[in-house]
Design a protein around this motif. Structure first.
Motif: not given
Length: 592
Positions: A171, A175, A588
């Motif tokens: 990540f 993020d 996500w």
């Protein structure tokens, strides 16, 4: 199957020891690692692999950079501006919690709280009071801030590294921001609206500068002509008394010696001002033949002078004072420092301190030379509650660390350097630029956290390798069988959040991440939302003071009891779980 049983026994034993808190968590984690190695669950070449793990290196680098920013006065300059908000408590809480949240996104939560707590106490004493109304929301705000960036909290750094270890890119530093910022904003708004009703009030700190009435235990003792102690040192005098007491001042004619050194020799007609309870005072008079000199009540003017100060300090979560008493440490004989009083959960403890074993969150009232007190705070892992002189310095000292820090963020955000390399280089450049002296480079790394991470990372791999993570994932999925995937995601987040309230949140992230990945594989879903759920759950332990260092730090100054945290923490945990699951699902997706 045998491996799963053994790793289960080892981890459950470690969890119990974490909760009991008899031994430090880094020691328990290393014991669990060695047990796993003996049980052949961790290969020989991986036992100490955690110490070279990128996540561990990143955490150490971030701690160094946090101290450099603290030392240069960057955060102090922001804290100084808070004093301009006026005397309205609600407005003070909004500004303090908001600023703490923002700062905690980029430096360690504990460092942010160590700076902001004295600011909150000073505002409370000068204004309308109710420091307790501000301190708990500030602690929770520091946890919320940690979710905003990858470097905000160790669990985020760990989760980023675990993603990389499973074949994906780690990540990035921002993020975490879409989910973390949404959670932080929602949490702040909820606290601003409800803290007035849900946070317990402790008015003792609002009506005076401390929760103790030290003057109630101050007594004058007169040394008459012909007394056997004439010519003897204070050390020899103190050695005759078994009980713990403090000589806070010596009057000799018109001269006043505050916190006199132990080598000071006594003369006829000296007057000692001592802090002692009635039984100890009687023992002093019986043994030494001192005479009571004053009938009027003394006050704290005898405690301070130009050089000698009285300062409150909080016992930190990793303090060397924990489990020890003032008499064990011999602070007066070693440093010339008197422990005048101890408060726990906002209430003063017995005046005789010889048997009081210090605990995390205790507030100590110390008397001594200002420079020596500063050294004692650093040496023993305590945080002063009196706001020290601000480290504002020149513009160069303020701007240079910010430029170095911003460069590290930019280089990692644009993928030019990995996060561990960028932040390790930034820490090195700050040393070369003398933003932080090289002698302080390793002093402000929280080594117990580093050891904990290095020990639990191989344990997390063993949990996955043994198949125990798959078994636990299947159990979790059977509970949510037939429900939409976001229910499994919610279950993982809630369990991680509950676990982080009783063990270190970094350890919670390491142990729950393999279970989250197994759940994703079983569902045929992306592992990213499950890793994000673990990161958020591990970062937000609102229910107990032991869940995070920030919660412990405000316990004493705020006068909170253990059970006070859930009143605000429970609704906050519920709302944060809902907001986090919604934002994770939007940011996500499970598939795609």
């Amino acid at each position: 199957m045998a491996d799963q049983i053994w790793i289960g026994i080892i981890l459950i034993t470690a969890l119990v020891l974490f909760v009991v808190d008899r031994w430090r968590y880094d020691f328990v984690a290393m014991g669990a690692l060695f047990a796993a190695y003996i049980a052949d669950l961790v290969p020989r070449q991986e036992v100490f692999s955690g110490f070279g793990n990128a996540a561990v290196i990143t955490v150490a680098a971030v701690l160094v950079i946090s101290h450099a920013l603290w030392r240069s006065g960057v955060v102090d300059s922001m804290a100084a501006s808070v004093k301009k908000v006026g005397d309205r408590v609600w407005l003070q809480m909004i500004v303090l919690t908001g600023l703490t949240t923002i700062v905690s996104a980029f430096i360690s939560n504990t460092g942010a709280m160590a700076i902001m707590i004295p600011v909150a106490l000073q505002l409370s004493r000068n204004g309308a009071g109710h420091a307790s109304l501000m301190l708990m929301p500030m602690a929770f705000g520091s946890l919320l801030g940690g979710t905003i960036t990858m470097i905000g909290t160790p669990p985020n750094i760990i989760i980023a590294d675990i993603r990389a270890s499973h074949g994906a890119e780690p990540f990035g530093i921002f993020d975490f921001t879409p989910v973390g910022l949404s959670v932080a904003v929602a949490g702040l708004v909820l606290m601003w609206l409800t803290a007035h009703f849900l946070v317990p009030r402790n008015k003792s700190r609002d009506t005076s500068s401390s929760p103790y009435d030290v003057s109630a235990y101050l007594t004058e003792l007169y040394l008459p002509e012909g007394a056997s102690l004439i010519g003897h040192t204070l050390f020899e005098f103190e050695s005759k008394i078994k009980e713990n007491f403090a000589v806070v001042a010596l009057k000799r004619g018109k001269q006043m010696i505050t916190a006199p050194p132990r080598y000071q020799r006594l003369k006829a007609e000296d007057v000692l001002i001592v802090e002692a309870d009635a039984e100890t005072l009687q023992q002093i008079i019986d043994i030494t033949k001192f005479e009571l000199n004053a009938e009027e009540e003394l006050d704290t003017r005898f405690l301070v002078s130009d050089e000698i100060k009285v300062i409150e300090g909080i016992v930190g979560h990793d303090s060397r004072l924990i489990g020890r008493s003032a008499s064990d440490l011999r602070l007066r004989h070693r440093f010339g420092v008197n422990v005048l009083a101890v408060a726990r959960e906002g209430q003063p403890l017995q005046p005789s301190l010889s048997n009081v074993r210090f605990k995390p969150g205790d507030v100590l009232l110390l008397q001594g030379d200002a420079e020596v007190l500063n050294d004692v705070f650093n040496r023993f892992g305590c945080f002063p509650l009196a706001q020290r002189s601000l480290r504002l310095g020149s513009k160069r000292k303020l701007i240079l660390p910010l430029v170095i820090f911003a460069a590290a963020i930019g280089l990692s955000a644009f993928g030019l350097l990995s996060v561990p390399v960028a932040f390790s280089m930034a820490a090195g450049v700050m040393v070369l630029a003398n933003v932080i002296p090289i002698r302080e480079l390793y002093e402000h790394i929280e080594w117990p956290i580093i050891v904990l991470l290095a020990a639990t990372i191989p344990l997390g791999s063993a949990l996955e390798r043994s198949g125990a993570a798959d078994t636990l994932a299947n159990v979790a999925l059977s509970i949510s069988q037939g429900a939409p995937n976001f229910v499994a995601l919610s279950l993982l987040l809630v369990v991680t959040m509950l676990l982080s309230n009783i063990i270190n949140n970094a350890a919670a992230a390491v142990l729950m991440a393999p279970i989250g990945i197994s759940m994703a594989e079983t569902l045929g879903a992306s592992m990213d939302p499950f890793l994000m759920a673990v990161a958020i759950g591990a970062a937000l332990p609102f229910l107990t003071p032991i869940g995070h260092q920030s919660n412990i730090l405000v316990m004493g100054p705020g006068g909170y009891r253990f059970a006070d945290y859930w009143r605000l923490g429970l609704p906050l945990s519920i709302v944060m779980s809902v907001v986090a699951v919604i934002m994770i699902s939007l940011t996500w997706p499970m598939h795609g």
